[in-house]
Design an enzyme around this catalytic site. Structure first.
Site, short mmCIF file in Angstrom:
data_model
loop_
_atom_site.label_atom_id
_atom_site.label_comp_id
_atom_site.label_asym_id
_atom_site.label_seq_id
_atom_site.Cartn_x
_atom_site.Cartn_y
_atom_site.Cartn_z
CD GLU A 139 6.49 -10.38 23.75
OE1 GLU A 139 7.36 -9.95 22.97
OE2 GLU A 139 5.32 -10.63 23.40
CB SER A 140 1.91 -7.23 26.24
OG SER A 140 1.70 -8.12 25.17
CB CYS A 180 5.33 -1.20 21.31
SG CYS A 180 5.47 -2.55 20.15
NE ARG A 232 1.03 -10.08 22.59
CZ ARG A 232 1.62 -11.26 22.34
NH1 ARG A 232 0.89 -12.33 22.11
NH2 ARG A 232 2.92 -11.35 22.32
CG HIS A 258 9.22 1.24 19.88
ND1 HIS A 258 9.25 0.84 21.20
CD2 HIS A 258 8.74 0.19 19.18
CE1 HIS A 258 8.82 -0.40 21.29
NE2 HIS A 258 8.50 -0.82 20.07
CD GLU A 294 10.33 3.85 22.91
OE1 GLU A 294 9.45 4.54 22.37
OE2 GLU A 294 10.31 2.60 22.93
N1 GLN Z 1 4.88 -7.95 20.36
C1 GLN Z 1 5.05 -7.39 21.67
C2 GLN Z 1 3.89 -7.77 22.58
O1 GLN Z 1 3.01 -8.38 22.19
C3 GLN Z 1 5.22 -5.89 21.64
C4 GLN Z 1 6.53 -5.52 20.99
C5 GLN Z 1 7.14 -4.25 21.49
O2 GLN Z 1 6.75 -3.70 22.51
N2 GLN Z 1 8.16 -3.82 20.78
O3 GLN Z 1 3.87 -7.41 23.71
#
Ligand code: GLN
Length: 290
Positions: free
Chosen positions: A54-55, A85, A116, A210, A212
């Site tokens: 979550e950024s 992400c 986002r 992703h 990974e």
């Molecule tokens: N929605 C997340 C964000 O804004 C990112 C989601 C993720 O890394 N899987 O940071």
């Protein structure tokens, strides 16, 4: 002291998110890893991975502790960096649809504007087949999308999709601002547009999805090749990439899965409930696959 023939040492930002999965895939490709939690741990690595998560939370957790400044200095200095992400968001120079009331700190490095949650919330997670340098399967979880790429940015994969309802205002505001000059992306109909979901600028590589969480190591190999080139090409080539599996996981595969992999396998199996302990996730996935 490490020499360029030692396996590369990759620093993985380990504050939150899919850290273990990146460590596992990087080590399976012959790299060494160091989990980075404080600014001083950035020095001496050959490359950086910024995982998903979550950024907003990552930025809040690091407020004022100097870690973003250390990452920024490393990326500005040409150290190869790969963001997935939320990691993509952090490596972008500009972000929209950021959380209200909590300013979004960015590391920056990739000349782009990222939106986002472009594709929606957790339940809108999806997996799709994309084409970039070859076909690959891409897993999107509350994923961002790149609305604008600067001149030096190479788009490596695109998706045609409409922004989710929550992101629409931010996308409209971005379009209104860009209308005086910038080229609008091709309209794919029904509000959909071509958005970039994988890109590279110099030594910065990003994917909105992703890799990974799949068995496909080609994106990590691409990043490790950038790391080797930056080190002077002295390192051993990574082993040949395995072909991604096409079949559903076996019970033995399920047994060996990390929590992150269980969650994505549940999403792929069409099960929206990915809450609970590891044992619950395993049981639910085995039931869904039976
Ligand atoms: N929605 C997340 C964000 O804004 C990112 C989601 C993720 O890394 N899987 O940071």
């Amino acid at each position: 002291m490490a020499t360029s023939t030692d396996p590369p040492l990759i620093g993985v930002l380990a504050l939150q998110g899919s850290v273990a999965e990146h460590v596992e895939i990087l080590e399976s490709r012959g790299a060494r890893t160091r989990q980075i939690r404080v600014a001083s741990e950035v020095a001496g690595v050959d490359g950086l991975v910024l995982p998903g998560g979550e950024s907003t939370a990552i930025a809040i957790m690091t407020e004022g502790d100097g870690i973003f400044a250390a990452l920024r200095a490393a990326v500005d200095g040409g150290l190869p960096a790969y963001g997935t992400c939320a990691g993509l968001i952090l490596l972008a120079d500009d972000a929209v649809a950021t959380k209200k009331g909590a300013p979004q700190a960015l590391v920056g490095g990739l000349d782009c504007t990222v939106c986002r949650n472009y594709f929606g919330s957790q339940v809108s997670s999806f997996e799709t087949e994309l084409r970039g340098e070859g076909a690959f399967s891409a897993v999107f979880i509350r994923a961002p999308a790149i609305l604008r790429c600067g001149a030096g940015v190479e788009a490596l994969a695109t998706v045609s999709a409409a922004p989710c309802a929550a992101a629409r205002d931010a996308v409209d505001a971005f379009d209104a601002k860009a209308a005086s000059g910038a080229k609008r992306p091709r309209d794919g109909g029904a509000g959909s547009r071509d958005v970039v979901v994988a890109a590279r600028q110099g030594n910065v590589l990003v994917t909105a999805f992703h890799p990974e969480l799949t068995e496909d190591a080609r994106w990590h190999d691409k990043f490790l090749a950038m790391v080797e080139a930056h080190r002077g090409g002295g390192g051993a080539a990574p082993p040949a990439a395995k072909a991604p599996p096409s079949d559903a996981p076996s019970p033995a595969d399920v047994e060996a899965m990390t929590v992150g992999k269980l969650k994505i396998a549940l999403a792929r199996a069409g099960c929206e409930d990915a809450s609970g302990k590891k044992a619950d996730l395993k049981a639910r996935l085995l039931a869904a696959l039976a």
